[in-house]
Design a protein around this motif. Structure first.
Motif, mmCIF file in Angstrom:
data_model
loop_
_atom_site.group_PDB
_atom_site.id
_atom_site.type_symbol
_atom_site.label_atom_id
_atom_site.label_comp_id
_atom_site.label_asym_id
_atom_site.label_seq_id
_atom_site.Cartn_x
_atom_site.Cartn_y
_atom_site.Cartn_z
ATOM 1 N N GLU A 120 11.658 43.928 -19.712
ATOM 2 C CA GLU A 120 10.994 42.855 -20.437
ATOM 3 C C GLU A 120 11.862 42.214 -21.514
ATOM 4 O O GLU A 120 11.764 41.017 -21.759
ATOM 5 N N ASN A 121 12.738 43.009 -22.106
ATOM 6 C CA ASN A 121 13.548 42.420 -23.164
ATOM 7 C C ASN A 121 14.518 41.385 -22.635
ATOM 8 O O ASN A 121 14.946 40.485 -23.343
ATOM 9 N N MET A 122 14.844 41.548 -21.368
ATOM 10 C CA MET A 122 15.758 40.581 -20.764
ATOM 11 C C MET A 122 15.043 39.293 -20.397
ATOM 12 O O MET A 122 15.613 38.220 -20.466
ATOM 13 N N VAL A 123 13.798 39.407 -19.964
ATOM 14 C CA VAL A 123 13.111 38.243 -19.410
ATOM 15 C C VAL A 123 12.161 37.589 -20.401
ATOM 16 O O VAL A 123 12.031 36.379 -20.450
ATOM 17 N N LEU A 124 11.475 38.426 -21.185
ATOM 18 C CA LEU A 124 10.450 37.891 -22.065
ATOM 19 C C LEU A 124 11.051 37.558 -23.425
ATOM 20 O O LEU A 124 11.354 38.447 -24.215
ATOM 21 N N ARG A 125 11.224 36.295 -23.696
ATOM 22 C CA ARG A 125 11.805 35.865 -24.958
ATOM 23 C C ARG A 125 10.718 35.440 -25.937
ATOM 24 O O ARG A 125 10.908 35.462 -27.135
ATOM 25 N N ASP A 126 9.579 35.067 -25.394
ATOM 26 C CA ASP A 126 8.480 34.605 -26.219
ATOM 27 C C ASP A 126 7.824 35.803 -26.932
ATOM 28 O O ASP A 126 7.544 36.821 -26.318
ATOM 29 N N VAL A 127 7.601 35.665 -28.248
ATOM 30 C CA VAL A 127 7.051 36.769 -29.038
ATOM 31 C C VAL A 127 5.673 37.180 -28.528
ATOM 32 O O VAL A 127 5.388 38.373 -28.371
ATOM 33 N N ASP A 128 4.810 36.214 -28.246
ATOM 34 C CA ASP A 128 3.464 36.534 -27.757
ATOM 35 C C ASP A 128 3.525 37.262 -26.415
ATOM 36 O O ASP A 128 2.741 38.171 -26.148
ATOM 37 N N ASP A 129 4.463 36.855 -25.587
ATOM 38 C CA ASP A 129 4.623 37.530 -24.294
ATOM 39 C C ASP A 129 5.007 38.992 -24.506
ATOM 40 O O ASP A 129 4.507 39.889 -23.840
ATOM 41 N N LYS A 130 5.906 39.216 -25.450
ATOM 42 C CA LYS A 130 6.344 40.600 -25.716
ATOM 43 C C LYS A 130 5.192 41.447 -26.247
ATOM 44 O O LYS A 130 5.078 42.624 -25.905
ATOM 45 N N ILE A 131 4.362 40.842 -27.091
ATOM 46 C CA ILE A 131 3.222 41.589 -27.638
ATOM 47 C C ILE A 131 2.263 41.970 -26.518
ATOM 48 O O ILE A 131 1.879 43.137 -26.376
ATOM 49 N N LEU A 132 1.906 40.985 -25.691
ATOM 50 C CA LEU A 132 0.986 41.276 -24.588
ATOM 51 C C LEU A 132 1.585 42.336 -23.664
ATOM 52 O O LEU A 132 0.918 43.290 -23.267
ATOM 53 N N TRP A 133 2.875 42.187 -23.380
ATOM 54 C CA TRP A 133 3.532 43.132 -22.471
ATOM 55 C C TRP A 133 3.512 44.546 -23.044
ATOM 56 O O TRP A 133 3.313 45.526 -22.324
ATOM 57 N N GLY B 29 -0.811 37.886 -15.132
ATOM 58 C CA GLY B 29 -0.176 37.460 -13.884
ATOM 59 C C GLY B 29 1.124 36.722 -14.144
ATOM 60 O O GLY B 29 2.127 36.952 -13.474
ATOM 61 N N ARG B 30 1.101 35.868 -15.146
ATOM 62 C CA ARG B 30 2.304 35.086 -15.464
ATOM 63 C C ARG B 30 3.437 36.012 -15.903
ATOM 64 O O ARG B 30 4.588 35.840 -15.499
ATOM 65 N N LEU B 31 3.115 37.016 -16.728
ATOM 66 C CA LEU B 31 4.157 37.947 -17.189
ATOM 67 C C LEU B 31 4.748 38.747 -16.032
ATOM 68 O O LEU B 31 5.958 38.925 -15.953
ATOM 69 N N TYR B 32 3.860 39.210 -15.131
ATOM 70 C CA TYR B 32 4.392 39.971 -13.995
ATOM 71 C C TYR B 32 5.269 39.097 -13.105
ATOM 72 O O TYR B 32 6.248 39.560 -12.530
ATOM 73 N N ASP B 33 4.912 37.812 -13.019
ATOM 74 C CA ASP B 33 5.758 36.898 -12.248
ATOM 75 C C ASP B 33 7.120 36.704 -12.894
ATOM 76 O O ASP B 33 8.122 36.512 -12.212
ATOM 77 N N LEU B 34 7.142 36.746 -14.230
ATOM 78 C CA LEU B 34 8.409 36.601 -14.945
ATOM 79 C C LEU B 34 9.257 37.862 -14.846
ATOM 80 O O LEU B 34 10.459 37.811 -14.616
ATOM 81 N N VAL B 35 8.604 39.005 -15.065
ATOM 82 C CA VAL B 35 9.331 40.267 -15.173
ATOM 83 C C VAL B 35 9.743 40.787 -13.790
ATOM 84 O O VAL B 35 10.803 41.384 -13.638
#
Lengths: 196, 170
Positions: A120-133, B29-35
């Motif tokens: 996730e650290n490689m792909v998720l750059r958005d802060v909210d995305d990281k929190i949800l993840w 779903g969007r996050l899993y598509d990204l990751v």
């Protein structure tokens, strides 16, 4: 309550309709079905901790099994459920095969969300995305699997698909169920979280 | 610690789903598509595997003669003329790719033996079919760029099984 419009618009019903056409001899309908259902099946199999390459093999085996058994599936409206069950079964078969060769697979299982924590650290750059993840990663495995799969379906199908994933009745739909409730309460108690 | 306190999630669990749940799920779903995205050409490969399974085909290989990079995923599209040769036990197929308008190509092919053979061009779920002439020559015009395969069926069904080429980016 059944209404015709809702029935037409869900993934399960669209899949059932395409499979019905395939069984009536329309070859092209199988290609439609593959395009329609590969995302949800991909995530269902990846949730079993299979690597990407093995997941591709599992999906190919699953689709060929569907083609081979097409005339033996009693209810074409349940084709997505059939595929989910078949794909998970094939995934377990492959995982068991791997485990026999490599005990690390089993040890790995004891570590929560080892796989999900990596990319996730490689792909998720958005802060909210990281929190949800980070909250998704802390859910129990079965909950994470359930939410991951139903996220690719439509709401009226949730309960039916949860059953195909062998989740207890009431896991999700029509009520929120345990897994989604856990995620919601984690998010609600996280001051950083804001739904866009 | 207050053991009689019901965790918030338990009362949440019994409630009907709401619009926020829907949005959370769509974000999941969007996050899993990204990751963990579905591989770009997986659908195409699965569709083709099903086609091959149904046909019980012979698989041709692409002859590497400076054209090998075309078979690689994500290869750049071919703008200038290119000739590819596929060979299998029973048939050799050559295709020449030329620009056909700004973003289309024309494919001139020759299958040997291929007199009056049926030739299919597969792009995703789209299939076009032409019949080769008595010399085994065939043409597809106005073809979109993309991952493309050919399936060649002999005019005499008993002569050899259908031959399928690997996918090449054209």
């Amino acid at each position: 309550m059944i209404n015709a419009e809702a029935e037409q618009s869900t993934l399960v019903s669209r899949a059932g309709e395409a499979f019905q056409r395939y069984r009536q001899g329309e070859q092209q309908a199988m290609a439609e079905l593959v395009a329609m259902l590969t995302p949800i099946l991909w995530h269902a199999v990846r949730a079993q901790r299979l690597d990407r390459e093995s997941t591709e093999d599992v999906l190919q085996t699953t689709w060929l099994a569907l083609v081979g058994h097409a005339d033996r599936i009693t209810d074409s409206r349940a084709v997505l459920q059939w595929l989910l069950v078949a794909a998970r079964r094939e995934a377990w078969r492959v995982v068991r095969g791997h485990s026999r060769q490599s005990p690390y697979e089993i040890e790995d299982d004891a570590i929560t969300s080892s796989e999900e924590e990596l990319p996730e650290n490689m792909v998720l750059r958005d802060v909210d995305d990281k929190i949800l993840w980070s909250h998704i990663a802390q859910l129990p495995d079965r909950c994470r699997e359930l939410l991951r799969v139903i996220a690719f379906a439509d709401r009226p199908d949730y309960a039916e698909l949860a059953r195909a994933l062998r989740m207890p009745i009431g896991s999700i739909g029509p009520t929120r169920g345990r897994c989604l409730a856990k995620l919601r309460s984690c998010l609600a108690s996280d001051a950083r979280w804001e739904l866009r | 610690m207050n053991t009689s306190e019901i965790p918030a999630w338990e009362s949440l669990a019994a409630q009907p789903m709401d619009a926020v749940d829907e949005r959370v799920l769509s974000q999941v779903g969007r996050l899993y598509d990204l990751v963990d995205p579905v591989p770009d050409d997986l659908v195409d490969r699965l569709q083709f595997a099903i086609t091959l399974d149904a046909l019980q085909v012979e698989i041709a290989t692409l002859q590497l003669s400076g054209a090998g990079e075309l078979a690689m995923r994500g290869a750049e599209q071919v703008n200038a003329m290119k000739t590819l040769t596929f060979s299998s036990e029973s048939v050799t197929t050559m295709v020449t790719i030329n620009p056909d308008g700004p973003d289309r190509v024309r494919i001139d092919g020759w299958a040997a033996p291929g007199a009056n053979a049926s030739v299919e061009l597969h792009q995703g779920s789209t299939i076009r079919e032409v019949v080769a002439d008595a010399d085994g020559r065939f043409v597809f015009s106005d073809v979109e760029h993309g991952l493309t395969r050919f399936v060649i069926r002999s005019a005499e069904a008993a002569a050899h099984p259908p031959v399928a080429t690997p996918a090449v980016e054209i």
